[in-house]
Design a protein around this motif. Structure first.
Motif, PDB file in Angstrom:
ATOM      1  N   PHE A 187      94.078 -28.318 115.954  1.00 47.79           N
ATOM      2  CA  PHE A 187      95.094 -29.350 115.803  1.00 47.79           C
ATOM      3  C   PHE A 187      95.358 -29.696 114.342  1.00 47.79           C
ATOM      4  O   PHE A 187      94.637 -29.281 113.442  1.00 47.79           O
ATOM      5  CB  PHE A 187      94.659 -30.613 116.554  1.00 47.79           C
ATOM      6  N   TYR A 188      96.395 -30.510 114.114  1.00 44.32           N
ATOM      7  CA  TYR A 188      96.565 -31.125 112.799  1.00 44.32           C
ATOM      8  C   TYR A 188      95.357 -32.032 112.554  1.00 44.32           C
ATOM      9  O   TYR A 188      94.792 -32.601 113.489  1.00 44.32           O
ATOM     10  CB  TYR A 188      97.847 -31.955 112.748  1.00 44.32           C
ATOM     11  N   HIS A 189      94.987 -32.203 111.293  1.00 45.34           N
ATOM     12  CA  HIS A 189      93.695 -32.807 110.984  1.00 45.34           C
ATOM     13  C   HIS A 189      93.764 -34.227 110.429  1.00 45.34           C
ATOM     14  O   HIS A 189      92.743 -34.757 109.972  1.00 45.34           O
ATOM     15  CB  HIS A 189      92.941 -31.920 109.992  1.00 45.34           C
ATOM     16  N   LEU A 190      94.931 -34.869 110.471  1.00 45.71           N
ATOM     17  CA  LEU A 190      95.027 -36.239 109.945  1.00 45.71           C
ATOM     18  C   LEU A 190      94.129 -37.193 110.735  1.00 45.71           C
ATOM     19  O   LEU A 190      93.403 -38.002 110.147  1.00 45.71           O
ATOM     20  CB  LEU A 190      96.470 -36.723 109.997  1.00 45.71           C
ATOM     21  N   ARG A 205      79.975 -45.655 115.552  1.00 45.78           N
ATOM     22  CA  ARG A 205      80.732 -46.694 116.246  1.00 45.78           C
ATOM     23  C   ARG A 205      82.140 -46.822 115.668  1.00 45.78           C
ATOM     24  O   ARG A 205      83.098 -47.101 116.392  1.00 45.78           O
ATOM     25  CB  ARG A 205      80.011 -48.034 116.145  1.00 45.78           C
ATOM     26  N   GLY A 206      82.245 -46.633 114.370  1.00 45.08           N
ATOM     27  CA  GLY A 206      83.565 -46.693 113.745  1.00 45.08           C
ATOM     28  C   GLY A 206      84.479 -45.616 114.276  1.00 45.08           C
ATOM     29  O   GLY A 206      85.662 -45.856 114.540  1.00 45.08           O
ATOM     30  N   ALA A 207      83.941 -44.403 114.468  1.00 47.82           N
ATOM     31  CA  ALA A 207      84.755 -43.308 114.984  1.00 47.82           C
ATOM     32  C   ALA A 207      85.201 -43.570 116.413  1.00 47.82           C
ATOM     33  O   ALA A 207      86.333 -43.253 116.794  1.00 47.82           O
ATOM     34  CB  ALA A 207      83.969 -42.001 114.903  1.00 47.82           C
ATOM     35  N   PHE A 208      84.333 -44.164 117.228  1.00 51.76           N
ATOM     36  CA  PHE A 208      84.678 -44.396 118.633  1.00 51.76           C
ATOM     37  C   PHE A 208      85.553 -45.624 118.845  1.00 51.76           C
ATOM     38  O   PHE A 208      86.311 -45.678 119.809  1.00 51.76           O
ATOM     39  CB  PHE A 208      83.407 -44.523 119.468  1.00 51.76           C
ATOM     40  N   HIS A 209      85.442 -46.612 117.969  1.00 50.87           N
ATOM     41  CA  HIS A 209      86.191 -47.858 118.174  1.00 50.87           C
ATOM     42  C   HIS A 209      87.425 -47.973 117.296  1.00 50.87           C
ATOM     43  O   HIS A 209      88.174 -48.949 117.417  1.00 50.87           O
ATOM     44  CB  HIS A 209      85.279 -49.065 117.918  1.00 50.87           C
ATOM     45  N   LEU A 210      87.655 -47.001 116.426  1.00 53.77           N
ATOM     46  CA  LEU A 210      88.835 -47.071 115.572  1.00 53.77           C
ATOM     47  C   LEU A 210      90.122 -47.006 116.390  1.00 53.77           C
ATOM     48  O   LEU A 210      91.070 -47.752 116.145  1.00 53.77           O
ATOM     49  CB  LEU A 210      88.824 -45.934 114.541  1.00 53.77           C
ATOM     50  N   THR A 211      90.172 -46.126 117.383  1.00 57.00           N
ATOM     51  CA  THR A 211      91.395 -45.963 118.176  1.00 57.00           C
ATOM     52  C   THR A 211      91.803 -47.254 118.885  1.00 57.00           C
ATOM     53  O   THR A 211      92.981 -47.616 118.853  1.00 57.00           O
ATOM     54  CB  THR A 211      91.227 -44.816 119.181  1.00 57.00           C
ATOM     55  N   TYR A 254      90.517 -43.706 124.608  1.00 55.27           N
ATOM     56  CA  TYR A 254      90.094 -42.338 124.321  1.00 55.27           C
ATOM     57  C   TYR A 254      90.521 -41.930 122.909  1.00 55.27           C
ATOM     58  O   TYR A 254      91.627 -42.261 122.477  1.00 55.27           O
ATOM     59  CB  TYR A 254      90.696 -41.358 125.331  1.00 55.27           C
ATOM     60  N   PRO A 255      89.670 -41.216 122.189  1.00 55.94           N
ATOM     61  CA  PRO A 255      90.037 -40.761 120.838  1.00 55.94           C
ATOM     62  C   PRO A 255      91.154 -39.716 120.924  1.00 55.94           C
ATOM     63  O   PRO A 255      90.923 -38.597 121.378  1.00 55.94           O
ATOM     64  CB  PRO A 255      88.743 -40.145 120.302  1.00 55.94           C
ATOM     65  N   SER A 256      92.350 -40.074 120.513  1.00 51.79           N
ATOM     66  CA  SER A 256      93.469 -39.133 120.588  1.00 51.79           C
ATOM     67  C   SER A 256      94.487 -39.452 119.508  1.00 51.79           C
ATOM     68  O   SER A 256      94.586 -40.593 119.038  1.00 51.79           O
ATOM     69  CB  SER A 256      94.138 -39.176 121.970  1.00 51.79           C
ATOM     70  N   THR A 257      95.252 -38.445 119.133  1.00 53.62           N
ATOM     71  CA  THR A 257      96.241 -38.628 118.065  1.00 53.62           C
ATOM     72  C   THR A 257      97.409 -39.502 118.485  1.00 53.62           C
ATOM     73  O   THR A 257      98.140 -40.008 117.631  1.00 53.62           O
ATOM     74  CB  THR A 257      96.801 -37.267 117.621  1.00 53.62           C
ATOM     75  N   GLU A 258      97.620 -39.661 119.794  1.00 52.38           N
ATOM     76  CA  GLU A 258      98.784 -40.405 120.254  1.00 52.38           C
ATOM     77  C   GLU A 258      98.822 -41.829 119.709  1.00 52.38           C
ATOM     78  O   GLU A 258      99.885 -42.344 119.354  1.00 52.38           O
ATOM     79  CB  GLU A 258      98.823 -40.439 121.793  1.00 52.38           C
ATOM     80  N   VAL A 259      97.663 -42.483 119.643  1.00 49.81           N
ATOM     81  CA  VAL A 259      97.643 -43.876 119.204  1.00 49.81           C
ATOM     82  C   VAL A 259      97.936 -43.988 117.712  1.00 49.81           C
ATOM     83  O   VAL A 259      98.655 -44.894 117.283  1.00 49.81           O
ATOM     84  CB  VAL A 259      96.293 -44.533 119.563  1.00 49.81           C
ATOM     85  N   LEU A 260      97.398 -43.085 116.898  1.00 44.87           N
ATOM     86  CA  LEU A 260      97.723 -43.112 115.472  1.00 44.87           C
ATOM     87  C   LEU A 260      99.217 -42.871 115.265  1.00 44.87           C
ATOM     88  O   LEU A 260      99.858 -43.554 114.454  1.00 44.87           O
ATOM     89  CB  LEU A 260      96.911 -42.057 114.720  1.00 44.87           C
ATOM     90  N   GLY A 294     103.963 -39.598 109.854  1.00 44.10           N
ATOM     91  CA  GLY A 294     103.867 -39.268 111.268  1.00 44.10           C
ATOM     92  C   GLY A 294     103.878 -37.770 111.533  1.00 44.10           C
ATOM     93  O   GLY A 294     103.259 -37.298 112.498  1.00 44.10           O
ATOM     94  N   PHE A 295     104.568 -37.017 110.690  1.00 44.44           N
ATOM     95  CA  PHE A 295     104.593 -35.563 110.848  1.00 44.44           C
ATOM     96  C   PHE A 295     103.263 -34.945 110.450  1.00 44.44           C
ATOM     97  O   PHE A 295     102.940 -33.830 110.856  1.00 44.44           O
ATOM     98  CB  PHE A 295     105.734 -34.981 110.016  1.00 44.44           C
ATOM     99  N   LEU A 296     102.460 -35.655 109.667  1.00 44.66           N
ATOM    100  CA  LEU A 296     101.109 -35.197 109.355  1.00 44.66           C
ATOM    101  C   LEU A 296     100.176 -35.373 110.544  1.00 44.66           C
ATOM    102  O   LEU A 296      99.196 -34.659 110.694  1.00 44.66           O
ATOM    103  CB  LEU A 296     100.539 -35.998 108.176  1.00 44.66           C
ATOM    104  N   ALA A 297     100.498 -36.350 111.403  1.00 44.63           N
ATOM    105  CA  ALA A 297      99.602 -36.672 112.515  1.00 44.63           C
ATOM    106  C   ALA A 297      99.741 -35.706 113.667  1.00 44.63           C
ATOM    107  O   ALA A 297      98.739 -35.284 114.261  1.00 44.63           O
ATOM    108  CB  ALA A 297      99.870 -38.097 112.993  1.00 44.63           C
TER     109      ALA A 297
END
Length: 368
Positions: A187-190, A205-211, A254-260, A294-297
């Motif tokens: 995937f894109y890596h942003l 915890r930061g990685a799991f709760h950031l989304t 869930y950790p996914s690019t959609e939310v970013l 957004g195109f980076l994401a």
């Protein structure tokens, strides 16, 4: 009596309408020149500054990782400097806004934050690399550990040939044809680079709760945009439906690019609403800047570029092209070059697999 089908009369009517539009633009310009007050709220200013900061930190996280020197604290520091610089540009390019406190708005934001925390937290700790969320999280931990978007493959470094899954090391983990000793997620890596920064700052915890935090921020941005575009009642109804939507809750956990991507688009919508409703070129600049990131994401971020081109084209066709259109293009021009390098040079294989249009199509839309 002149016929309603008289071409001369129709031409005269069209000329008069065009003249009316020109006079309206002159009146607006004169109002700006007289220094009529540009009023924004505390919530709007804080929300836009916050989303620009997130976009800047994410972009620096990716850039440092692609250079092989990712550091979360450095990404945050560079993101803060970038946000300060962007704020300075906004203040220079347009009238300095007057900021007021809106008690009703603050109440809405407090309710949105509380509801988002209730429905979105805690984030689900998915880290198994057999689905997209697991690939993102595994990649994030690897970036935080190695400092690079490429992951060393210790087995292949020893000259061994492991079992491959769809020509990849694992699902979503592709072999690097140029370096047999590393693998790279497809995937894109942003997004994983941003998760890696969260891991550097506060641990796993930061990685799991950031989304969930990003999802709650997107809710706040959209509530502000709806209230400014419509009214408070509409914003309340929208916020209540949005924060309890099944798909929103699922994506937030869930950790996914959609939310970013949603956060960046929500910020651009708020900037666009303020650009139209308050005649604020700074809002258009922020909107363009976020659309470029957004195109980076995600590869479908090219749709944002086409949307921005359509907005500018519609403004020109309606004879309403002004500094806001110019600033939208200027903001887009800051983030788009790096996004283009990412899509068409660094991540060409994934871009091709997701049918991202040729660069010429986007450039033509960008400058049409």
């Amino acid at each position: 009596m002149t016929s309603i089908h008289d071409p001369a009369a129709a031409h005269g009517a069209g000329t008069a309408a065009a003249e009316d539009r020109r006079l309206a633009r002159r009146a607006t310009a004169s109002a700006d020149a007289r220094g009529e007050e540009l009023v924004l709220t505390v919530g709007e200013v804080a929300a836009l500054a916050g989303v620009v900061l997130v976009a800047a930190i994410a972009t620096w996280s990716l850039a440092l990782a692609e250079l092989g020197g990712h550091d979360g604290w450095l990404a945050v520091g560079l993101g803060l400097l970038t946000t300060v610089g962007a704020t300075g540009l906004v203040l220079v390019m347009d009238r300095r806004p007057s900021i007021r406190v809106d008690v009703v708005e603050l109440g809405l934001l407090a309710a949105a934050i509380i509801a988002s925390a209730f429905f979105f937290l805690p984030g689900f700790p998915y880290a198994s690399a057999d689905k997209d969320p697991g690939v993102y999280v595994s990649h994030a931990f690897a970036i935080a550990r190695e400092g690079d978007v490429s992951i060393p493959d210790r087995v292949r470094e020893l000259g061994l040939e492991p079992y491959l899954v769809h020509d990849g090391r694992f699902p979503g983990i592709w072999l690097d044809p140029d370096d047999p000793g590393v693998v790279t997620p497809q995937f894109y890596h942003l997004y994983p680079a941003t998760l890696a920064t969260a891991d550097d700052l506060v641990g796993s915890r930061g990685a799991f709760h950031l989304t969930p935090v990003l999802a709650g921020s997107a809710v706040c941005l959209l509530v502000l945009a709806v209230r400014r575009a419509a009214n408070t009642t509409t914003a309340v109804v929208f916020g209540a439906l949005f924060v309890t939507s099944m798909i929103q809750v699922w994506q937030a956990k869930y950790p996914s690019t959609e939310v970013l991507a949603q956060l960046l688009l929500a910020g651009s919508l708020l900037g666009g609403v303020l650009a139209i409703q308050r005649n604020w070129a700074g809002g258009a600049f922020v909107a363009g800047l976020l659309l470029g990131v957004g195109f980076l994401a995600r590869p479908d971020g090219f749709l944002y570029i086409l949307l921005a081109a359509a907005v500018v084209g519609a403004a020109a066709a309606a004879d309403r092209f002004d500094r806001r259109s110019v600033m939208l293009a200027a903001g887009l021009g800051i983030g788009f070059p790096y996004a283009a390098v990412n899509a068409y040079l660094l991540r060409t294989r994934y871009s091709d697999s997701t049918s991202v249009p040729h660069l010429g199509v986007l450039v033509a839309a960008r400058y049409a």
